[in-house]
Scaffold this motif. Structure first.
Motif: not given
Length: 463
Positions: A182-187, A226-228, A238, A456, A458
């Motif tokens: 899955d695309k990484p989730r950036t925070i 990243f979140e993780d 990716q 990931g 924005q």
């Protein structure tokens, strides 16, 4: 490796590796996913893996483990040192392979004289490795090699254990499906030293107007959080999906991973034929075919971009005239279109002179005016003095060379340094007399876009 090899009375050439033995063994295997092989090495060889795929997708290299590392932190003589050490190491090869050659893979930092603090804590000024296990995909064929570089006289037991490990890696790569990451989730996203970057553009533009230098490339960095923790396998997955028409590369140094999808070849050598790519001057892709064509045509006619491109053509052509014969340079550039951006593009080729090597070309071509400036030494001084960061391996040569001297290096742009839960992205632009901080800042967003999308980040709040 066989009994004749290990009891050989072969006279090894003198050099730094006199007394070593360089054993290789290659088998042909059923073609497999390069990424699955890379991933298979993650458990036992994390921090010691490498990945390369050329733009044409005709050659893919994966390295797992370190049979031997060649590196230096010396600020001068690094190209020569790696070149000599590799030649000396190749002189110790016991059993010649015919299917594929042992490969040395790695890169150089952009500027070893830049002493600014850096996030590149695990990367020396030059860092290359011969992989313990090497996968090469060429056309429809796949080859896996074992490399053992040792001073021990008896290595049968060790080599036999390596065969078992090789078979485990091949099995894992062939029977395990590559994860669909899955695309990484950036925070979080931070523009590092943004104001210093904008100030540096103004300062350098004033210096260029004063005729002290013609062009200087100034870059900046983004930090993504990243979140993780993001794995190197996921990062490669990716970028390979997002930028399939580029060179893909990845290089681990302990817990850090440098990777990217660059459109720019620095130089390739195959059977003494050298090929380089002049890539400078860029514009975005259009949302429609008509708009895309319009932007491309405008780029081909734009005086600023054509002048920037001509700097690169002139410099690379002069290098080829010195190191090659029969140099061929097209009179006009073409367009190279990749997903987010189109570039002016001119190929240059020639036949290497006797005694000249791929490392010689890498040394004199780096940095091209597209990533450094013109004149080269003055531009490097300006970057050192005014750029608000230390580039590390960004915009530097990364690639491979085999035991015969064939190989290919790319320019490590459209790239990122992965470090745990963070990634550092880099982008720059050529500053000339009519540059403005605002236009250069906007241009960097176009160049950040491929890696931002892959990771990931924005895009909606770019400016």
């Amino acid at each position: 490796m066989n009994s004749e090899s290990s009891s050989s009375t072969q006279q090894f050439a003198a050099g730094p590796y006199e007394g070593y033995r360089f054993y290789t063994e290659t088998i042909e295997v059923t073609r497999m996913s390069a990424l699955a092989f890379f991933e298979a090495g993650g458990e036992g060889y994390a921090g010691k893996r490498m990945f390369w795929q050329n733009r044409e997708k005709t050659f893919t290299l994966v390295g797992i483990g370190h049979a031997h590392v060649l590196s230096t932190d010396q600020p001068t003589g690094r190209f020569e040192k790696i070149k000599k050490d590799w030649k000396s190491l190749c002189n110790q090869i016991v059993n010649e392979e015919h299917s594929v050659q042992p490969v040395l893979f790695g890169g150089f930092s952009f500027d070893p004289l830049n002493d600014k603090p850096s996030e590149w804590t695990r990367f020396p000024q030059a860092y290359f490795a011969v992989p313990t296990f090497q996968l090469i995909l060429k056309g429809e064929q796949a080859f896996v090699s074992i490399h053992l570089i040792t001073e021990q006289q008896e290595s049968f037991a060790e080599f036999d254990a390596m065969r078992k490990e090789r078979d485990k890696l091949i099995h894992a790569a062939q029977v395990t499906e590559v994860d669909k990451y899955d695309k990484p989730r950036t925070i979080g996203r931070a523009e590092l030293r943004k104001e210093e970057y904008l100030d540096s553009i103004q300062r350098v533009t004033d210096i260029i107007k004063a005729k002290e230098v013609e062009k200087v490339v100034i870059a900046r960095a983004l930090e993504l959080e990243f979140e993780d923790k993001l794995s190197p396998s996921s990062a490669l997955y990716q970028v390979s999906n997002e930028q399939p028409e580029s060179f893909l590369f990845g290089l681990e140094a302990e817990e850090q991973f440098f990777f990217g999808a660059t459109p720019e070849r620095l130089v390739k050598v195959e059977s003494q034929k050298a090929l380089s790519t002049c890539l400078a001057g860029s514009t975005p892709r259009g949302k429609t075919v008509e708009k895309d064509t319009e932007l491309g045509e405008a780029l081909l006619k734009d005086p600023k971009n054509r002048a920037e491109h001509q700097y690169v053509v002139k410099m690379i052509s002069e290098v080829f005239e010195n190191y090659c014969s029969g140099t061929v340079v097209p009179k006009l550039p073409k367009l190279l279109k990749i997903r987010d951006i189109q570039h002016l593009y001119t190929p240059v080729e020639g036949k290497l002179n006797p005694g000249a090597t791929l490392f010689d070309l890498v040394e004199v071509l780096h940095p091209t005016p597209a990533l450094g400036g013109e004149p080269k030494l003055e531009a490097l001084h300006m970057i050192r003095k005014h750029e608000a960061m230390n580039r590390g391996y960004y915009a530097a040569p990364i690639g491979w060379i085999d035991a015969k001297g064939d190989g290919e290096f790319a320019v490590a742009i459209r790239s990122a340094l992965l470090d745990g839960e963070k990634a550092y992205l880099y982008a720059g632009g050529g500053i000339v007399a009519d540059s403005t901080p605002e236009s250069e800042y906007d241009e960097t967003w176009v160049k950040f876009r491929p890696m931002l999308r892959a990771l990931g980040g924005q895009l909606s709040d770019e400016s």
